[in-house]
Each structure stands twice: as structure tokens, then as C-alpha cells.
Design a protein around this motif. Sequence first.
Motif, PDB file in Angstrom:
ATOM      1  N   THR A  55       0.854  -1.190   0.000  1.00  0.00           N
ATOM      2  CA  THR A  55       0.000   0.000   0.000  1.00  0.00           C
ATOM      3  C   THR A  55       0.893   1.243   0.000  1.00  0.00           C
ATOM      4  OG1 THR A  55      -0.188   0.150   2.420  1.00  0.00           O
ATOM      5  CG2 THR A  55      -1.829  -1.224   1.280  1.00  0.00           C
ATOM      6  N   PRO A  56       0.357   2.396  -0.411  1.00  0.00           N
ATOM      7  CA  PRO A  56       1.196   3.600  -0.484  1.00  0.00           C
ATOM      8  C   PRO A  56       1.757   4.018   0.885  1.00  0.00           C
ATOM      9  CG  PRO A  56      -0.887   3.929  -1.641  1.00  0.00           C
ATOM     10  CD  PRO A  56      -1.002   2.633  -0.902  1.00  0.00           C
ATOM     11  N   THR A  57       2.944   4.576   0.850  1.00  0.00           N
ATOM     12  CA  THR A  57       3.567   5.126   2.051  1.00  0.00           C
ATOM     13  C   THR A  57       2.794   6.362   2.482  1.00  0.00           C
ATOM     14  OG1 THR A  57       5.736   4.341   1.347  1.00  0.00           O
ATOM     15  CG2 THR A  57       5.698   6.128   2.978  1.00  0.00           C
ATOM     16  N   PRO A  58       2.349   6.420   3.750  1.00  0.00           N
ATOM     17  CA  PRO A  58       1.627   7.617   4.208  1.00  0.00           C
ATOM     18  C   PRO A  58       2.519   8.847   4.158  1.00  0.00           C
ATOM     19  CG  PRO A  58       1.574   5.872   5.874  1.00  0.00           C
ATOM     20  CD  PRO A  58       2.492   5.424   4.795  1.00  0.00           C
ATOM     21  N   LYS A  59       1.977   9.932   3.649  1.00  0.00           N
ATOM     22  CA  LYS A  59       2.732  11.187   3.547  1.00  0.00           C
ATOM     23  C   LYS A  59       2.603  12.029   4.817  1.00  0.00           C
ATOM     24  CE  LYS A  59       3.580  11.226  -1.125  1.00  0.00           C
ATOM     25  NZ  LYS A  59       4.601  10.230  -1.266  1.00  0.00           N
ATOM     26  N   SER A  60       1.625  11.684   5.675  1.00  0.00           N
ATOM     27  CA  SER A  60       1.433  12.407   6.934  1.00  0.00           C
ATOM     28  C   SER A  60       0.873  11.438   7.972  1.00  0.00           C
ATOM     29  CB  SER A  60       0.462  13.578   6.741  1.00  0.00           C
ATOM     30  OG  SER A  60      -0.844  13.094   6.515  1.00  0.00           O
ATOM     31  N   PHE A  61       0.884  11.860   9.219  1.00  0.00           N
ATOM     32  CA  PHE A  61       0.359  11.019  10.294  1.00  0.00           C
ATOM     33  C   PHE A  61      -1.100  10.668  10.041  1.00  0.00           C
ATOM     34  CE2 PHE A  61      -1.677  10.293  14.380  1.00  0.00           C
ATOM     35  CZ  PHE A  61      -0.856   9.303  14.907  1.00  0.00           C
ATOM     36  N   ARG A  62      -1.878  11.613   9.525  1.00  0.00           N
ATOM     37  CA  ARG A  62      -3.313  11.390   9.272  1.00  0.00           C
ATOM     38  C   ARG A  62      -3.574  10.262   8.282  1.00  0.00           C
ATOM     39  NH1 ARG A  62      -2.689  16.799   9.091  1.00  0.00           N
ATOM     40  NH2 ARG A  62      -2.819  16.846   6.822  1.00  0.00           N
ATOM     41  N   GLU A  63      -2.626   9.961   7.435  1.00  0.00           N
ATOM     42  CA  GLU A  63      -2.802   8.920   6.416  1.00  0.00           C
ATOM     43  C   GLU A  63      -2.442   7.520   6.905  1.00  0.00           C
ATOM     44  OE1 GLU A  63      -0.830   9.902   2.750  1.00  0.00           O
ATOM     45  OE2 GLU A  63      -1.636  11.934   2.745  1.00  0.00           O
ATOM     46  N   ILE A  64      -1.968   7.387   8.134  1.00  0.00           N
ATOM     47  CA  ILE A  64      -1.594   6.070   8.657  1.00  0.00           C
ATOM     48  C   ILE A  64      -2.867   5.290   8.967  1.00  0.00           C
ATOM     49  CG2 ILE A  64      -0.413   4.825  10.516  1.00  0.00           C
ATOM     50  CD1 ILE A  64       1.442   7.318  10.735  1.00  0.00           C
ATOM     51  N   GLY A  65      -2.932   4.065   8.473  1.00  0.00           N
ATOM     52  CA  GLY A  65      -4.119   3.229   8.620  1.00  0.00           C
ATOM     53  C   GLY A  65      -4.344   2.752  10.047  1.00  0.00           C
ATOM     54  N   SER A  66      -5.606   2.472  10.354  1.00  0.00           N
ATOM     55  CA  SER A  66      -5.985   2.044  11.706  1.00  0.00           C
ATOM     56  C   SER A  66      -5.332   0.718  12.088  1.00  0.00           C
ATOM     57  CB  SER A  66      -7.503   1.954  11.840  1.00  0.00           C
ATOM     58  OG  SER A  66      -8.005   0.989  10.949  1.00  0.00           O
ATOM     59  N   GLU A  67      -5.114  -0.168  11.134  1.00  0.00           N
ATOM     60  CA  GLU A  67      -4.481  -1.453  11.446  1.00  0.00           C
ATOM     61  C   GLU A  67      -3.061  -1.248  11.973  1.00  0.00           C
ATOM     62  OE1 GLU A  67      -3.736  -5.823   9.442  1.00  0.00           O
ATOM     63  OE2 GLU A  67      -5.093  -4.401   8.463  1.00  0.00           O
ATOM     64  N   ILE A  68      -2.357  -0.298  11.399  1.00  0.00           N
ATOM     65  CA  ILE A  68      -0.997   0.014  11.869  1.00  0.00           C
ATOM     66  C   ILE A  68      -1.078   0.672  13.246  1.00  0.00           C
ATOM     67  CG2 ILE A  68       1.083   1.398  11.447  1.00  0.00           C
ATOM     68  CD1 ILE A  68       0.813  -1.002   9.505  1.00  0.00           C
ATOM     69  N   LEU A  69      -1.964   1.652  13.382  1.00  0.00           N
ATOM     70  CA  LEU A  69      -2.098   2.357  14.667  1.00  0.00           C
ATOM     71  C   LEU A  69      -2.438   1.387  15.801  1.00  0.00           C
ATOM     72  CD1 LEU A  69      -4.026   5.508  13.416  1.00  0.00           C
ATOM     73  CD2 LEU A  69      -1.690   5.465  14.299  1.00  0.00           C
ATOM     74  N   LYS A  70      -3.297   0.431  15.536  1.00  0.00           N
ATOM     75  CA  LYS A  70      -3.699  -0.551  16.562  1.00  0.00           C
ATOM     76  C   LYS A  70      -2.649  -1.630  16.770  1.00  0.00           C
ATOM     77  CE  LYS A  70      -8.598   0.060  15.595  1.00  0.00           C
ATOM     78  NZ  LYS A  70      -9.755  -0.505  14.891  1.00  0.00           N
ATOM     79  N   GLY A  71      -1.783  -1.840  15.773  1.00  0.00           N
ATOM     80  CA  GLY A  71      -0.829  -2.940  15.830  1.00  0.00           C
ATOM     81  C   GLY A  71       0.479  -2.639  16.532  1.00  0.00           C
ATOM     82  N   VAL A  72       0.727  -1.373  16.819  1.00  0.00           N
ATOM     83  CA  VAL A  72       1.960  -1.016  17.533  1.00  0.00           C
ATOM     84  C   VAL A  72       1.667  -0.908  19.029  1.00  0.00           C
ATOM     85  CG1 VAL A  72       2.991   0.153  15.551  1.00  0.00           C
ATOM     86  CG2 VAL A  72       1.643   1.484  17.184  1.00  0.00           C
ATOM     87  N   ASP A  73       2.718  -0.971  19.819  1.00  0.00           N
ATOM     88  CA  ASP A  73       2.566  -0.891  21.268  1.00  0.00           C
ATOM     89  C   ASP A  73       2.574   0.542  21.786  1.00  0.00           C
ATOM     90  OD1 ASP A  73       2.620  -3.810  21.888  1.00  0.00           O
ATOM     91  OD2 ASP A  73       4.553  -3.629  20.875  1.00  0.00           O
ATOM     92  N   TYR A  74       3.143   1.464  20.979  1.00  0.00           N
ATOM     93  CA  TYR A  74       3.181   2.855  21.416  1.00  0.00           C
ATOM     94  C   TYR A  74       3.304   3.775  20.201  1.00  0.00           C
ATOM     95  CZ  TYR A  74       4.325   7.075  23.991  1.00  0.00           C
ATOM     96  OH  TYR A  74       4.310   8.353  24.494  1.00  0.00           O
ATOM     97  N   VAL A  75       2.508   4.838  20.220  1.00  0.00           N
ATOM     98  CA  VAL A  75       2.599   5.881  19.202  1.00  0.00           C
ATOM     99  C   VAL A  75       3.278   7.080  19.848  1.00  0.00           C
ATOM    100  CG1 VAL A  75       1.326   7.427  17.657  1.00  0.00           C
ATOM    101  CG2 VAL A  75       0.494   5.085  18.039  1.00  0.00           C
ATOM    102  N   VAL A  76       4.435   7.446  19.330  1.00  0.00           N
ATOM    103  CA  VAL A  76       5.172   8.590  19.872  1.00  0.00           C
ATOM    104  C   VAL A  76       4.315   9.842  19.692  1.00  0.00           C
ATOM    105  CG1 VAL A  76       7.230  10.026  19.604  1.00  0.00           C
ATOM    106  CG2 VAL A  76       7.417   7.531  19.511  1.00  0.00           C
ATOM    107  N   ASN A  77       4.162  10.569  20.770  1.00  0.00           N
ATOM    108  CA  ASN A  77       3.276  11.728  20.782  1.00  0.00           C
ATOM    109  C   ASN A  77       4.018  13.003  20.363  1.00  0.00           C
ATOM    110  OD1 ASN A  77       0.995  13.280  21.143  1.00  0.00           O
ATOM    111  ND2 ASN A  77       1.214  13.419  23.352  1.00  0.00           N
ATOM    112  N   LEU A  78       4.581  12.929  19.179  1.00  0.00           N
ATOM    113  CA  LEU A  78       5.222  14.091  18.556  1.00  0.00           C
ATOM    114  C   LEU A  78       4.685  14.141  17.138  1.00  0.00           C
ATOM    115  CD1 LEU A  78       8.939  13.608  19.697  1.00  0.00           C
ATOM    116  CD2 LEU A  78       7.289  15.226  20.614  1.00  0.00           C
ATOM    117  N   GLN A  79       3.415  14.352  17.011  1.00  0.00           N
ATOM    118  CA  GLN A  79       2.755  14.231  15.713  1.00  0.00           C
ATOM    119  C   GLN A  79       3.039  15.441  14.832  1.00  0.00           C
ATOM    120  OE1 GLN A  79      -1.265  13.019  16.488  1.00  0.00           O
ATOM    121  NE2 GLN A  79      -0.568  11.281  17.648  1.00  0.00           N
TER     122      GLN A  79
END
Length: 188
Positions: A139-163
Motif C-alpha cells: 500500500t502507499p507510504t503515508p505522507k502524513s500522520f493522518r494517512e496512517i491506517g488504523s491497522e498500523i495504529l492498533k498494531g503497535v505498542d506505542y505511538v510517539v506523541n510528537l505528531q
Amino acid sequence: MDINDEIQKSIDILNKGGLLLYPTDTVWGIGCDATNEEAVKKVYKLKRREDSKALICLVSDTRMLQRYVYDVPEVAYDIIEYSTRPTTIIYDKPINMAKNLIAKDDTVGIRVASDEFCQKLIRKFKRPLVSTSANLSGTPTPKSFREIGSEILKGVDYVVNLQLEKSNSQPSSIIKISNDAVVKIIRK
């Protein structure tokens, strides 16, 4: 958002073999401890990527690079110093890394991070990080944080809060340097 708090939270996750979603010097990346085979397996699984396709690693500086490549060709130092954009170099004979991170031809792609957060995190963690784009394989590489898919967001253990919106929202250049100093451009 305190960068030092985010670094400490990230290190806690990395030490447990977890996955991070973090801003890099190129695009948002999925990362883990590049010396931990189980963590690397999780990255392949999350991305639905064949483990025969190599992943890139980030190091904080050339001193760290030398601990993970048997023999860094001299030309690599010039490329690192003079590149005008983030450049990943594929090296022969990686050492001290997770075996499943090393390609079948005994190479690995490593970039010296230029992003302040990445450099500080890697320095404090004292090990390289896997860095692969925050998307499912194919799938295409997200160009911004908003474009990151929910499966990726749910699949990691931590999202660095420097968006932060990345000023360079494209993948790195990739160059292969063999130990006989032959340079080949893989991706511009």
C-alpha cells in the motif's frame, strides 16, 4: 509534549520487545530493537511483509554504524557527510543484529538518522532501530500522520506523541556499497 518523556516511554517499549510508531527523518516509521529477532518478526507480521524483503535500520552516528557493520567502506563516510537528503546505505557483512533483519545476500540497509528525536532516542537506547514505513506491504507510504491506517495504529505498542508534519515526507534514497567500494543506486 516533552521530547525526553517520549524518549523514555519509547525506550520502555523497545526494552520489552515492543513496536513503536514514530517520526523519522523521512516518513512516519514502525520501529523496534534491531537486535531483537522476536521484535523484528512482529514488524514483518504487522506490515504483512515477506521476511525475505529487507528492512532498514537507523543508527545515531557513524560510531554506532561501525558496531553493526564488519567493515564500513571509506566512501560511505563521504556519502553520509555530503548527502543533501536522508540516504540509506546497504552494507555487506552486518554484525550484532537480529538474524531475520539480515538479507539473504548478507547485507543490511542502515541510515544515520538526521532527525533530532531519532538521534536522541537511538543514542539513549544504545542500539539501532528498525525503521520501515508505517503502511501495510503493497500500500502507499503515508505522507502524513493522518494517512496512517488504523491497522498500523492498533498494531503497535506505542505511538510517539510528537505528531509533527514531516517536511520531508518521502522515503530515503538507497545506495548499495559493496566492500570493494562499488556504488549502486537502488532508489533515488
